[in-house]
Design a protein around this motif. Structure first.
Motif, PDB file in Angstrom:
ATOM      1  N   VAL A  41     -73.157 -53.859   8.845  1.00 53.98           N
ATOM      2  CA  VAL A  41     -73.317 -52.424   9.075  1.00 53.98           C
ATOM      3  C   VAL A  41     -73.008 -51.617   7.823  1.00 53.98           C
ATOM      4  CG1 VAL A  41     -72.608 -52.763  11.489  1.00 53.98           C
ATOM      5  CG2 VAL A  41     -70.905 -52.016   9.802  1.00 53.98           C
ATOM      6  N   ARG A  42     -73.501 -50.380   7.835  1.00 54.93           N
ATOM      7  CA  ARG A  42     -73.122 -49.430   6.798  1.00 54.93           C
ATOM      8  C   ARG A  42     -71.856 -48.709   7.232  1.00 54.93           C
ATOM      9  NH1 ARG A  42     -75.043 -43.963   5.310  1.00 54.93           N
ATOM     10  NH2 ARG A  42     -74.370 -43.655   3.156  1.00 54.93           N
ATOM     11  N   VAL A  64     -76.986 -53.098  11.562  1.00 55.44           N
ATOM     12  CA  VAL A  64     -77.054 -51.672  11.907  1.00 55.44           C
ATOM     13  C   VAL A  64     -76.859 -50.892  10.609  1.00 55.44           C
ATOM     14  CG1 VAL A  64     -76.306 -49.878  13.515  1.00 55.44           C
ATOM     15  CG2 VAL A  64     -75.907 -52.297  14.084  1.00 55.44           C
ATOM     16  N   PRO A  65     -77.934 -50.742   9.800  1.00 57.29           N
ATOM     17  CA  PRO A  65     -77.793 -50.149   8.468  1.00 57.29           C
ATOM     18  C   PRO A  65     -78.061 -48.642   8.440  1.00 57.29           C
ATOM     19  CG  PRO A  65     -79.963 -51.126   8.695  1.00 57.29           C
ATOM     20  CD  PRO A  65     -79.280 -51.299  10.030  1.00 57.29           C
ATOM     21  N   LYS A 107     -82.053 -44.784  11.284  1.00 53.96           N
ATOM     22  CA  LYS A 107     -81.448 -46.069  11.582  1.00 53.96           C
ATOM     23  C   LYS A 107     -81.507 -47.037  10.395  1.00 53.96           C
ATOM     24  CE  LYS A 107     -80.263 -45.418  15.910  1.00 53.96           C
ATOM     25  NZ  LYS A 107     -78.844 -45.536  16.363  1.00 53.96           N
ATOM     26  N   GLY A 108     -82.087 -46.585   9.274  1.00 52.31           N
ATOM     27  CA  GLY A 108     -82.130 -47.427   8.078  1.00 52.31           C
ATOM     28  C   GLY A 108     -83.141 -48.551   8.139  1.00 52.31           C
ATOM     29  N   LEU A 117     -69.659 -46.986  13.147  1.00 54.06           N
ATOM     30  CA  LEU A 117     -69.729 -48.306  12.530  1.00 54.06           C
ATOM     31  C   LEU A 117     -68.487 -48.542  11.673  1.00 54.06           C
ATOM     32  CD1 LEU A 117     -73.476 -48.177  11.415  1.00 54.06           C
ATOM     33  CD2 LEU A 117     -72.541 -49.142  13.529  1.00 54.06           C
ATOM     34  N   ALA A 118     -68.057 -47.511  10.964  1.00 48.45           N
ATOM     35  CA  ALA A 118     -66.849 -47.622  10.141  1.00 48.45           C
ATOM     36  C   ALA A 118     -65.608 -47.818  11.007  1.00 48.45           C
ATOM     37  CB  ALA A 118     -66.689 -46.376   9.274  1.00 48.45           C
ATOM     38  N   ASP A 119     -65.629 -47.261  12.225  1.00 47.80           N
ATOM     39  CA  ASP A 119     -64.466 -47.335  13.102  1.00 47.80           C
ATOM     40  C   ASP A 119     -64.354 -48.661  13.837  1.00 47.80           C
ATOM     41  OD1 ASP A 119     -63.588 -44.719  12.563  1.00 47.80           O
ATOM     42  OD2 ASP A 119     -64.961 -43.876  14.046  1.00 47.80           O
ATOM     43  N   THR A 120     -65.435 -49.440  13.902  1.00 50.71           N
ATOM     44  CA  THR A 120     -65.437 -50.607  14.784  1.00 50.71           C
ATOM     45  C   THR A 120     -65.610 -51.953  14.073  1.00 50.71           C
ATOM     46  OG1 THR A 120     -67.818 -50.267  15.190  1.00 50.71           O
ATOM     47  CG2 THR A 120     -66.274 -49.323  16.786  1.00 50.71           C
TER      48      THR A 120
END
Length: 490
Positions: free
Chosen positions: A408-409, A385-386, A318-319, A414-417
């Motif tokens: 976010v990363r 959210v990394p 979860k970073g 995360l990329a989609d939203t």
């Protein structure tokens, strides 16, 4: 269509992660579109406590190779009103397997139960029996299994169809996180009552182990995961967790369907857990939520200080180690920081020590508290959210809904939203802050850009309101699942 959803947990009765949120929200969404949905669950205490008007469907009689622990097993059917009006469930009442003082998967010391292979084989076997008519009054046309706990459901179904030369139901298998695979010693295969031909690379064997998730991926008619980007990522070696070859082979059968947000649970205008409600065009309540949160946590009550929150498992995936490294830099940028989560012991200790050292700037609660999670997200300005990898992610969706801008990363769901905020996107599609490199420095650069926007209240509100208007409800996801169900039930 008659859909049997097979899973190990369901919100709000039993939750260890995002799977439970999906399991609780998808059946009502499908029902609203006309499907008849029932859920199959293990008889954990929390599940049985929420089952109402239960009747006995059958005494379970497994094949000779199987044994279901002491006390036998029976199948119940009843209503789950806490999940939603009209939601009904089959529950496997097997006290020897499911009624234990620890958690659903591990004991109080976090040691996985030694018979988990049998406890969750039972879940898959019962699902296949229901497809074959175990309940004479209802049988599914589609069996939809979730994660490794239900991974053997498509396996037992395929075995039954081959043995009886008959098609009972189509099968869909959804992977919520490929990293959790349900692997067990290979000799346990003999205890499952499956045909010997199901062992091997073209079956449930995975590098000499018995693989529940591998079985679902190999034998289900269709595969899904919880975002389009993650569906692509897991077909490569970096995030394929050793299964990327199989997933590439089955690429034509693999879909990425984004999770949604249940408006009945997560909506700032109606959320009864908040000190004040608010909406996209009436945001005063959010300021009240922030002031109340700062006071509750002992942070300096200052509306001019941006407040960053995290709700997460404390793991490197979860970073969160990046966040620990970035905390001094975040404070230097002016951020306050508040976190709710539990996980790796060393991380719990490190975050608690940071909070003790800087109580006006950092607040940490170890554990999970659903009610507090609502207040935390509503009262914060941004949510981080990394993740190293993130199949879908739900907390960034909650952040969007509550006007708490995600940081976010650019990975998985995360990329989609989340759309990055830059000068050229400010008036177009920006909804948060996105970084690429998995490093504390990249996280801090995104946090610095967020602070710069926060200092421009009009621009911040523009992005905030656009975020709140994003539609990540369950209807769109349910329609995608319906389309798959039609394919496999034809």
């Amino acid at each position: 269509m008659r859909v049997l959803q097979v899973c190990a947990e369901i919100f709000p009765l039993l939750k260890t992660g995002g799977l439970a949120d999906v399991a609780g929200a998808l059946p009502p969404a499908l029902a609203a579109l006309g499907d008849e949905v029932r859920v199959l669950l293990p008889g954990f205490d929390a599940i049985l406590d929420g089952l109402q008007e239960a009747v006995v469907v059958a005494e379970l009689q497994p094949p000779p190779a199987l044994h279901w622990g002491s006390g036998g097993a029976r199948l119940l059917w009843g209503r789950l009103p806490a999940v939603g009006e009209g939601v009904t469930a089959y529950v496997i009442d097997a006290p020897g397997y499911y009624r234990r003082p620890g958690g659903p998967y591990a004991d109080a010391n976090r040691h996985p139960y030694g018979d988990n292979h049998l406890r969750f084989a039972l879940l898959g076997w019962v699902a296949a029996e229901l497809a074959q008519g175990l309940d004479p009054f209802w049988h599914p046309t589609v069996l939809h299994a979730h994660d490794w706990h239900a991974g053997l459901a498509p396996v037992y179904l395929r075995a039954a169809q081959q043995a009886r030369h008959q098609h009972f139901a189509g099968s869909v298998f959804t992977v919520h996180n490929l990293a959790y695979q349900g692997g067990f010693a290979g000799h346990h295969f003999q205890e499952l009552g499956l045909p010997s031909g199901f062992w091997g690379v073209n079956g449930v064997e995975f590098h000499g182990q018995l693989g529940f998730l591998k079985g679902g991926l190999y034998f289900a008619d269709r595969l899904t995961t919880v975002s389009p980007t993650y569906a692509r990522e897991i077909q490569g070696p970096e995030q394929g967790c050793g299964l990327d070859g199989l997933l590439r082979t089955r690429g034509v059968d693999l879909s990425g369907i984004l999770n949604g947000v249940d408006d009945a649970v997560w909506h700032p205008a109606t959320d009864t857990l908040l000190p004040a409600n608010y909406a996209v065009d009436a945001l005063d309540g959010k300021a009240a939520c922030k002031a109340a949160l700062q006071q509750e946590l002992g942070l300096a009550v200052d509306p001019a200080r941006p407040l960053l929150c995290i709700v997460s498992r404390l793991t490197e995936q979860k970073g969160l180690h990046l966040v620990l490294e970035a905390l001094p830099g975040l404070r230097a940028l002016g951020w306050q920081f508040a976190m709710l989560g539990s996980g790796d012991a060393w991380m719990e200790t490190a975050f608690a020590e940071a909070a003790a050292a800087h109580p006006a700037d950092i607040a940490v609660r170890i554990g999970y508290d659903e009610r507090f999670a609502h207040r935390l997200i509503a009262g914060s300005d941004a949510i981080a959210v990394p993740s190293r990898f993130e199949p879908c992610g739900l907390t960034q969706l909650y952040g969007l809904k509550y006007g708490t801008l995600p940081l976010v990363r650019r990975v998985g769901g995360l990329a989609d939203t989340v759309a990055d905020t830059r000068l050229e996107t400010l008036d177009r599609d920006a909804t948060g802050f996105v970084f690429d490199e998995f490093s504390a420095g990249a996280l801090l650069w995104a946090a610095e850009r967020a602070v710069a926007l926060f200092r421009r209240p009009a621009d911040w509100r523009t992005v905030q309101q656009r975020a709140m208007r994003q539609d990540f409800g369950w209807t769109a996801a349910a329609r995608h699942y319906q389309a798959l169900y039609r394919q496999v039930s034809a």
